[in-house]
Design a protein around this motif. Structure first.
Motif, PDB file in Angstrom:
ATOM      1  N   UNK A  65      -6.561   2.482 -17.984  1.00  0.00           N
ATOM      2  CA  UNK A  65      -6.389   1.263 -17.180  1.00  0.00           C
ATOM      3  C   UNK A  65      -6.065   1.629 -15.733  1.00  0.00           C
ATOM      4  N   UNK A  66      -5.234   2.633 -15.562  1.00  0.00           N
ATOM      5  CA  UNK A  66      -4.876   3.085 -14.212  1.00  0.00           C
ATOM      6  C   UNK A  66      -6.094   3.658 -13.489  1.00  0.00           C
ATOM      7  N   UNK A  67      -6.888   4.451 -14.195  1.00  0.00           N
ATOM      8  CA  UNK A  67      -8.102   5.017 -13.596  1.00  0.00           C
ATOM      9  C   UNK A  67      -9.057   3.896 -13.188  1.00  0.00           C
ATOM     10  N   UNK A  68      -9.243   2.933 -14.067  1.00  0.00           N
ATOM     11  CA  UNK A  68     -10.140   1.813 -13.755  1.00  0.00           C
ATOM     12  C   UNK A  68      -9.669   1.036 -12.535  1.00  0.00           C
ATOM     13  N   UNK A 117      -4.832  11.153  -9.822  1.00  0.00           N
ATOM     14  CA  UNK A 117      -3.427  10.778  -9.666  1.00  0.00           C
ATOM     15  C   UNK A 117      -3.073   9.591 -10.552  1.00  0.00           C
ATOM     16  N   UNK A 118      -3.971   8.626 -10.652  1.00  0.00           N
ATOM     17  CA  UNK A 118      -3.714   7.445 -11.483  1.00  0.00           C
ATOM     18  C   UNK A 118      -3.476   7.847 -12.934  1.00  0.00           C
ATOM     19  N   UNK A 119      -4.355   8.685 -13.463  1.00  0.00           N
ATOM     20  CA  UNK A 119      -4.227   9.108 -14.856  1.00  0.00           C
ATOM     21  C   UNK A 119      -2.958   9.936 -15.049  1.00  0.00           C
ATOM     22  N   UNK A 120      -2.718  10.878 -14.162  1.00  0.00           N
ATOM     23  CA  UNK A 120      -1.558  11.764 -14.296  1.00  0.00           C
ATOM     24  C   UNK A 120      -0.253  10.984 -14.253  1.00  0.00           C
ATOM     25  N   UNK A 121      -0.130  10.054 -13.332  1.00  0.00           N
ATOM     26  CA  UNK A 121       1.111   9.282 -13.214  1.00  0.00           C
ATOM     27  C   UNK A 121       1.278   8.355 -14.415  1.00  0.00           C
ATOM     28  N   UNK A 122       0.226   7.640 -14.777  1.00  0.00           N
ATOM     29  CA  UNK A 122       0.324   6.677 -15.885  1.00  0.00           C
ATOM     30  C   UNK A 122       0.652   7.373 -17.204  1.00  0.00           C
ATOM     31  N   UNK A 123      -0.089   8.394 -17.540  1.00  0.00           N
ATOM     32  CA  UNK A 123       0.131   9.091 -18.816  1.00  0.00           C
ATOM     33  C   UNK A 123       1.472   9.826 -18.789  1.00  0.00           C
ATOM     34  N   UNK A 124       1.820  10.404 -17.653  1.00  0.00           N
ATOM     35  CA  UNK A 124       3.097  11.097 -17.534  1.00  0.00           C
ATOM     36  C   UNK A 124       4.297  10.186 -17.720  1.00  0.00           C
ATOM     37  N   UNK A 125       4.148   8.924 -17.385  1.00  0.00           N
ATOM     38  CA  UNK A 125       5.234   7.964 -17.617  1.00  0.00           C
ATOM     39  C   UNK A 125       5.373   7.631 -19.096  1.00  0.00           C
ATOM     40  N   UNK A 126       4.266   7.573 -19.798  1.00  0.00           N
ATOM     41  CA  UNK A 126       4.302   7.245 -21.234  1.00  0.00           C
ATOM     42  C   UNK A 126       4.678   8.480 -22.053  1.00  0.00           C
ATOM     43  N   UNK A 127       4.158   9.628 -21.671  1.00  0.00           N
ATOM     44  CA  UNK A 127       4.423  10.890 -22.374  1.00  0.00           C
ATOM     45  C   UNK A 127       4.972  11.917 -21.372  1.00  0.00           C
ATOM     46  N   UNK A 160      -4.814   9.914  -3.415  1.00  0.00           N
ATOM     47  CA  UNK A 160      -3.670  10.217  -4.288  1.00  0.00           C
ATOM     48  C   UNK A 160      -2.644   9.084  -4.239  1.00  0.00           C
ATOM     49  N   UNK A 161      -2.368   8.558  -3.062  1.00  0.00           N
ATOM     50  CA  UNK A 161      -1.391   7.470  -2.942  1.00  0.00           C
ATOM     51  C   UNK A 161      -1.841   6.225  -3.702  1.00  0.00           C
ATOM     52  N   UNK A 162      -3.106   5.858  -3.551  1.00  0.00           N
ATOM     53  CA  UNK A 162      -3.635   4.691  -4.275  1.00  0.00           C
ATOM     54  C   UNK A 162      -3.588   4.948  -5.781  1.00  0.00           C
ATOM     55  N   UNK A 163      -3.971   6.155  -6.187  1.00  0.00           N
ATOM     56  CA  UNK A 163      -3.946   6.493  -7.610  1.00  0.00           C
ATOM     57  C   UNK A 163      -2.542   6.491  -8.176  1.00  0.00           C
ATOM     58  N   UNK A 164      -1.594   7.066  -7.447  1.00  0.00           N
ATOM     59  CA  UNK A 164      -0.213   7.105  -7.933  1.00  0.00           C
ATOM     60  C   UNK A 164       0.348   5.699  -8.067  1.00  0.00           C
ATOM     61  N   UNK A 165       0.045   4.839  -7.119  1.00  0.00           N
ATOM     62  CA  UNK A 165       0.506   3.452  -7.204  1.00  0.00           C
ATOM     63  C   UNK A 165      -0.139   2.748  -8.400  1.00  0.00           C
ATOM     64  N   UNK A 166      -1.429   2.952  -8.595  1.00  0.00           N
ATOM     65  CA  UNK A 166      -2.116   2.352  -9.748  1.00  0.00           C
ATOM     66  C   UNK A 166      -1.534   2.855 -11.057  1.00  0.00           C
ATOM     67  N   UNK A 167      -1.261   4.146 -11.126  1.00  0.00           N
ATOM     68  CA  UNK A 167      -0.670   4.727 -12.330  1.00  0.00           C
ATOM     69  C   UNK A 167       0.714   4.184 -12.608  1.00  0.00           C
ATOM     70  N   UNK A 168       1.496   4.039 -11.566  1.00  0.00           N
ATOM     71  CA  UNK A 168       2.848   3.521 -11.717  1.00  0.00           C
ATOM     72  C   UNK A 168       2.826   2.065 -12.186  1.00  0.00           C
ATOM     73  N   UNK A 169       1.960   1.272 -11.603  1.00  0.00           N
ATOM     74  CA  UNK A 169       1.841  -0.134 -12.009  1.00  0.00           C
ATOM     75  C   UNK A 169       1.360  -0.235 -13.450  1.00  0.00           C
ATOM     76  N   UNK A 170       0.357   0.547 -13.817  1.00  0.00           N
ATOM     77  CA  UNK A 170      -0.152   0.515 -15.194  1.00  0.00           C
ATOM     78  C   UNK A 170       0.939   0.894 -16.187  1.00  0.00           C
TER      79      UNK A 170
END
Length: 182
Positions: A65-68, A117-127, A160-170
C-alpha cells in the motif's frame, strides 16, 4: 537560491561520478535495473505473505500500500508538475560501464527511491526486526540511481522523503485498522 542549490546538486552528482569504484559498476547497475517496477518489494512482500503468518501478511499489505501510494504521488502530480530533465551523464562524467537504460520520464523525484523508502518504512514499522535490512536495501537502491547517472541527488532525497512519509502513513493506518487484533 534555486540556482545555487542546482549547482550543489550537480557538484555532488559529479563527485559520485568521479568515485574510483569500478568494482561497484556491475552490482549497482544490476540493483538499479532489478528495482524497476518495484520487483524487490513485490518479491519480499510475497515471501512475507506466504511465510510470515498474520503479521507477515499485514506487513506485506502495508508495504505494498505504501509503495502504491508513493508511486502514484511521485509519478503523477510530482513528475508531471516539474518535468525536469534527466542528467546529461556523458557531459557530467558518469563512466559508461555504470550506465543503465535512461528512463523517459522526468527526473524529479526518483520513483525508485520513493518506492524503496515507502516499503522499508512501512514494513519496518510492522516487523521491526526487518527495519535495518530493508532500510539498507532501500539506501542501496537509492544510491544506485545517482551512481548509474539517471538521477540527481536531490531527485533521490525528495523521493526518499515522499516514500518515507507514505510508509509512515501506511503503517499508521494499518495500526489503526488492526488495533486490538494482536
Amino acid at each position: 537560491m534555486q540556482r545555487r542549490l542546482a549547482g550543489y546538486d550537480r557538484a555532488l552528482y559529479r563527485s559520485v561520478a568521479r568515485l574510483p569504484t569500478p568494482r561497484l559498476d556491475e552490482p549497482l547497475r544490476r540493483v538499479s535495473d532489478f528495482a524497476d517496477y518495484s520487483k524487490p518489494w513485490l518479491l519480499i512482500a510475497a515471501a512475507l505473505a506466504l511465510l510470515g503468518g498474520p503479521r507477515g501478511r499485514r506487513a506485506a499489505v502495508t508495504g505494498l500500500a505504501a509503495v502504491g501510494t508513493a508511486s502514484f504521488v511521485v509519478n503523477q502530480p510530482m513528475k508531471r508538475a516539474g518535468e525536469t530533465r534527466r542528467p546529461d551523464r556523458e557531459a557530467l562524467g558518469v563512466p559508461k560501464p555504470r550506465w543503465v537504460r535512461m528512463p523517459t520520464s522526468g527526473s524529479f523525484p526518483s520513483g525508485h527511491s520513493a518506492s524503496a523508502a515507502a516499503f522499508a518504512v512501512a514494513v519496518g514499522e510492522v516487523l521491526p526486526p526487518l527495519r535495518v535490512p530493508l532500510r539498507a536495501a532501500a539506501a542501496v537502491v537509492s544510491f544506485s540511481r545517482v551512481y548509474t547517472g539517471v538521477h540527481y541527488p536531490s531527485d533521490v532525497l525528495v523521493g526518499v522523503a515522499v516514500g518515507a512519509l507514505s510508509g509512515s502513513i501506511a503503517a499508521r493506518v494499518a495500526r489503526l485498522m488492526t488495533a486490538g487484533e494482536d
